[in-house]
Write an enzyme that holds these catalytic residues in place. Structure first.
Site, PDB file in Angstrom:
ATOM      1  N   ASP A  33       5.612 -18.029  10.593  1.00 45.55           N
ATOM      2  CA  ASP A  33       6.767 -17.132  10.683  1.00 45.55           C
ATOM      3  C   ASP A  33       6.427 -15.857   9.905  1.00 45.55           C
ATOM      4  OD1 ASP A  33      10.118 -17.703  11.224  1.00 45.55           O
ATOM      5  OD2 ASP A  33       9.449 -15.894  10.178  1.00 45.55           O
ATOM      6  N   LEU A  35       8.541 -13.916   8.668  1.00 47.09           N
ATOM      7  CA  LEU A  35       9.651 -13.650   7.739  1.00 47.09           C
ATOM      8  C   LEU A  35      10.170 -12.227   7.925  1.00 47.09           C
ATOM      9  CD1 LEU A  35       8.450 -15.524   4.517  1.00 47.09           C
ATOM     10  CD2 LEU A  35      10.024 -16.313   6.276  1.00 47.09           C
ATOM     11  N   ASP A 124      19.434 -18.121  28.507  1.00 43.88           N
ATOM     12  CA  ASP A 124      20.186 -17.959  29.768  1.00 43.88           C
ATOM     13  C   ASP A 124      20.299 -16.484  30.170  1.00 43.88           C
ATOM     14  OD1 ASP A 124      22.006 -17.104  27.820  1.00 43.88           O
ATOM     15  OD2 ASP A 124      23.654 -18.410  28.468  1.00 43.88           O
ATOM     16  N   GLU A 125      20.080 -15.593  29.198  1.00 45.62           N
ATOM     17  CA  GLU A 125      20.270 -14.164  29.475  1.00 45.62           C
ATOM     18  C   GLU A 125      19.272 -13.596  30.485  1.00 45.62           C
ATOM     19  OE1 GLU A 125      21.234 -14.065  25.021  1.00 45.62           O
ATOM     20  OE2 GLU A 125      21.253 -11.979  25.641  1.00 45.62           O
ATOM     21  N   TYR A 147      16.172  -6.813  25.376  1.00 44.94           N
ATOM     22  CA  TYR A 147      15.934  -8.169  24.853  1.00 44.94           C
ATOM     23  C   TYR A 147      15.681  -9.150  25.995  1.00 44.94           C
ATOM     24  CZ  TYR A 147      17.122 -12.922  23.364  1.00 44.94           C
ATOM     25  OH  TYR A 147      17.100 -14.284  23.174  1.00 44.94           O
ATOM     26  N   ALA A 149      14.969  -8.579  29.047  1.00 42.19           N
ATOM     27  CA  ALA A 149      13.785  -8.207  29.843  1.00 42.19           C
ATOM     28  C   ALA A 149      12.515  -8.706  29.152  1.00 42.19           C
ATOM     29  CB  ALA A 149      13.737  -6.692  30.031  1.00 42.19           C
TER      30      ALA A 149
HETATM   31  N1  LIG Z   1      20.375 -17.742  19.134  1.00 46.78           N
HETATM   32  C1  LIG Z   1      20.670 -18.096  20.377  1.00 46.78           C
HETATM   33  O1  LIG Z   1      21.842 -18.229  20.727  1.00 46.78           O
HETATM   34  C2  LIG Z   1      19.572 -18.373  21.364  1.00 46.78           C
HETATM   35  C3  LIG Z   1      19.883 -18.954  22.605  1.00 46.78           C
HETATM   36  C4  LIG Z   1      18.856 -19.236  23.508  1.00 46.78           C
HETATM   37  C5  LIG Z   1      17.537 -18.951  23.175  1.00 46.78           C
HETATM   38  N2  LIG Z   1      17.255 -18.360  21.971  1.00 46.78           N
HETATM   39  C6  LIG Z   1      15.830 -18.102  21.648  1.00 46.78           C
HETATM   40  O2  LIG Z   1      15.497 -18.994  20.591  1.00 46.78           O
HETATM   41  C7  LIG Z   1      14.509 -18.396  19.754  1.00 46.78           C
HETATM   42  C8  LIG Z   1      14.969 -18.432  18.307  1.00 46.78           C
HETATM   43  O3  LIG Z   1      16.208 -17.733  18.199  1.00 46.78           O
HETATM   44  P1  LIG Z   1      16.974 -17.646  16.808  1.00 46.78           P
HETATM   45  O4  LIG Z   1      18.397 -17.403  17.115  1.00 46.78           O
HETATM   46  O5  LIG Z   1      16.575 -18.765  15.923  1.00 46.78           O
HETATM   47  O6  LIG Z   1      16.358 -16.304  16.256  1.00 46.78           O
HETATM   48  P2  LIG Z   1      16.195 -15.781  14.759  1.00 46.78           P
HETATM   49  O7  LIG Z   1      16.228 -14.315  14.891  1.00 46.78           O
HETATM   50  O8  LIG Z   1      17.142 -16.465  13.825  1.00 46.78           O
HETATM   51  O9  LIG Z   1      14.720 -16.282  14.362  1.00 46.78           O
HETATM   52  C9  LIG Z   1      13.552 -15.700  14.839  1.00 46.78           C
HETATM   53  C10 LIG Z   1      12.432 -16.073  13.872  1.00 46.78           C
HETATM   54  O10 LIG Z   1      11.209 -15.510  14.378  1.00 46.78           O
HETATM   55  C11 LIG Z   1      10.512 -14.896  13.320  1.00 46.78           C
HETATM   56  N3  LIG Z   1       9.674 -13.830  13.877  1.00 46.78           N
HETATM   57  C12 LIG Z   1      10.095 -12.654  14.416  1.00 46.78           C
HETATM   58  N4  LIG Z   1       9.027 -11.940  14.821  1.00 46.78           N
HETATM   59  C13 LIG Z   1       7.932 -12.688  14.538  1.00 46.78           C
HETATM   60  C14 LIG Z   1       6.547 -12.490  14.734  1.00 46.78           C
HETATM   61  N5  LIG Z   1       6.063 -11.381  15.310  1.00 46.78           N
HETATM   62  N6  LIG Z   1       5.691 -13.461  14.311  1.00 46.78           N
HETATM   63  C15 LIG Z   1       6.164 -14.601  13.734  1.00 46.78           C
HETATM   64  N7  LIG Z   1       7.457 -14.817  13.514  1.00 46.78           N
HETATM   65  C16 LIG Z   1       8.336 -13.885  13.926  1.00 46.78           C
HETATM   66  C17 LIG Z   1      11.599 -14.376  12.380  1.00 46.78           C
HETATM   67  O11 LIG Z   1      11.106 -14.152  11.061  1.00 46.78           O
HETATM   68  C18 LIG Z   1      12.624 -15.502  12.460  1.00 46.78           C
HETATM   69  O12 LIG Z   1      12.373 -16.485  11.487  1.00 46.78           O
HETATM   70  C19 LIG Z   1      14.302 -16.980  20.282  1.00 46.78           C
HETATM   71  O13 LIG Z   1      13.141 -16.987  21.085  1.00 46.78           O
HETATM   72  C20 LIG Z   1      15.530 -16.706  21.131  1.00 46.78           C
HETATM   73  O14 LIG Z   1      15.236 -15.830  22.182  1.00 46.78           O
HETATM   74  C21 LIG Z   1      18.235 -18.074  21.057  1.00 46.78           C
END
Ligand SMILES: NC(=O)c1ccc[n+]([C@@H]2O[C@H](COP(=O)([O-])OP(=O)(O)OC[C@H]3O[C@@H](n4cnc5c(N)ncnc54)[C@H](O)[C@@H]3O)[C@@H](O)[C@H]2O)c1
Length: 316
Positions: A33, A35, A124-125, A147, A149
Site C-alpha cells: 500500500d 499509504l 458497479d459504476e 473514476y 472510466a
Molecule cells: N468503496 C466502495 O464503495 C467500492 C465499491 C466497489 C468497488 N470498490 C473498489 O474497491 C477498491 C478499494 O476501495 P476502497 O473504498 O477501500 O478505497 P480506499 O480509497 O479506502 O483505499 C484505497 C487504498 O489503495 C491505496 N493506494 C492508492 N494508490 C495506490 C498505489 N498507487 N499503490 C499502492 N496503493 C495505493 C491507498 O493508500 C488506500 O489504502 C477500489 O479498487 C475501488 O474501486 C470500492
C-alpha cells in the site's frame, strides 16, 4: 497459500485482510500500500504482529517492486485505487496512473509468473447510470466519470491479459460499500463528520440519485468466495439490493443523530453525475452460493454508531 493484497490499508482491503487472517490460518498475506491520503495502517493495528501478515510500503506503479512481490505469491487481489469520483473530476491523471497503469504493472508481472488467480476489484459504476432494471455481467461498460472510466479500462486490461496470455483472472464488480474505517470523504462518514460539528451537509442536485448499498464485510465474504471458487475468466457482480436515494441515507443519518432537515443544503449537481447504479448479482448467488449475511438496517446502525464512537477517525 500466499496472497498479495494491494491497497490493503484502505477501507475494503483492510477489512478483507482482517477477515482472511481471522478465518484462514493457512494464508500468508503481503499487503502493498502506498499509504496515500486514504490509506491508514491503523486500520490493521490488530493484525500488525500476526506472523502471517507482512506490510510493504510501496506503490503498484513501481514495476521492479511489483515484480519482486508477484514472484513470491500465488494469488493477487487488487484493491489499490484512487477511489473518489469528485477527485477524479479535478485530477483524472492520478486515476489513470494508479487505476490503469498500476493494474497494468501487476498484470505484466503476473503474466510472467506462476500466479494461480488474479482478482481485480472493480465497481458497479463501470456500467454507468442504469435508469431502469439491472446491469448484468454482459451489459456494456458505459462509464461517465474519470473514476469509472479508469476502473472500466483496468477491467478491459484484465480481460485482455486473460484472453491473450491466459492469465487466470476474475473480476468482481460491487455496489457502494458502507462500514467502519471508510475515509471521511465518502457520503456516510463525511456527513457524520460535518453533523458532529453542527455543519450542514451538501447534497448534489435533488438528492434523489440512487445507490445500492452493501455492508463491507459482505463484500469481503464475496471476494473470499471468488478467490476460492470463482471460475477463471469470469466476472461477478455483487450487490446488496438495498437501493436508496442519497436523500434517504442522509435522512437516516440525521434521524440517528437527532437532527432535522435544516442541516441539508442542496448544491449544484456534480458534472456527469450518474442517476442510478443497479446490478444483477444472480450469477454469484446461483453459481457460487453467495448472499449477504448482514441485514441493511442493523449494519448501517452499527456503522453510524462506530463513527460516533470514533470521532478521532473522522478528523484524519
Ligand atoms: N468503496 C466502495 O464503495 C467500492 C465499491 C466497489 C468497488 N470498490 C473498489 O474497491 C477498491 C478499494 O476501495 P476502497 O473504498 O477501500 O478505497 P480506499 O480509497 O479506502 O483505499 C484505497 C487504498 O489503495 C491505496 N493506494 C492508492 N494508490 C495506490 C498505489 N498507487 N499503490 C499502492 N496503493 C495505493 C491507498 O493508500 C488506500 O489504502 C477500489 O479498487 C475501488 O474501486 C470500492
Amino acid at each position: 497459500m500466499k496472497i498479495l493484497v494491494t491497497g490493503g490499508a484502505g477501507f475494503i482491503g483492510s477489512c478483507f485482510i482482517k477477515h482472511l487472517l481471522q478465518t484462514k490460518p493457512e494464508y500468508c498475506i503481503t499487503n502493498i500500500d502506498a499509504l496515500s491520503y486514504c490509506g491508514n495502517r491503523l486500520n490493521l493495528t490488530e493484525v500488525e504482529n500476526n506472523p502471517n501478515y507482512k506490510f510493504v510500503h510501496g506503490n503498484i506503479c513501481d514495476s521492479n517492486l511489483v515484480k519482486d512481490l508477484v514472484n513470491e505469491t500465488d494469488y493477487i487481489v487488487n484493491f489499490a485505487a484512487e477511489s473518489h469520483v469528485d477527485n477524479s473530476i479535478y485530477h483524472p491523471e492520478r486515476f489513470v496512473e494508479t487505476n490503469i497503469q498500476g493494474t497494468l504493472n501487476l498484470l505484466q508481472a503476473a503474466k510472467n509468473s506462476n500466479i494461480k488467480k488474479f482478482i481485480q476489484i472493480s465497481a458497479d459504476e463501470v456500467y454507468g447510470s442504469i435508469e431502469k432494471g439491472f446491469a448484468d455481467e454482459n451489459s456494456p461498460l458505459l462509464p461517465n466519470s474519470p473514476y469509472s472510466a479508469s476502473k472500466a479500462s483496468a477491467d478491459m486490461l484484465v480481460r485482455a491479459y486473460s484472453k491473450t496470455y491466459g492469465l487466470p483472472a476474475c473480476i468482481t464488480r460491487c455496489s457502494n460499500n458502507f462500514g467502519p474505517n471508510q475515509y471521511p470523504e465518502k457520503l456516510i462518514p463525511f456527513f457524520i463528520y460535518k453533523l458532529l460539528k453542527k455543519e450542514k451537509v451538501t447534497l448534489y442536485g435533488t438528492g434523489l440519485n440512487i445507490r445500492d448499498w452493501l455492508y463491507v464485510r459482505d463484500h469481503c465474504l464475496a471476494i473470499d468466495l471468488v478467490l476460492e471458487k470463482g471460475k477463471i475468466g469470469e466476472i461477478y457482480n455483487i450487490s446488496g439490493h438495498n437501493q436508496r436515494t442519497n436523500l434517504e441515507i442522509t435522512r437516516y443519518i440525521l434521524k440517528k443523530m437527532n437532527l432535522d432537515e435544516s442541516y441539508i443544503e442542496y448544491v449544484e449537481d456534480r458534472p456527469g453525475h450518474d442517476f442510478r447504479y443497479s446490478v444483477s448479482d444472480s450469477k454469484i448467488r446461483n453459481e457460487l452460493g453467495w448472499k449477504p449475511l448482514y441485514e441493511f438496517e442493523s449494519a448501517i446502525d452499527s456503522t453510524i454508531e462506530w463513527y460516533l464512537n470514533h470521532p478521532d477517525w473522522l478528523k484524519i
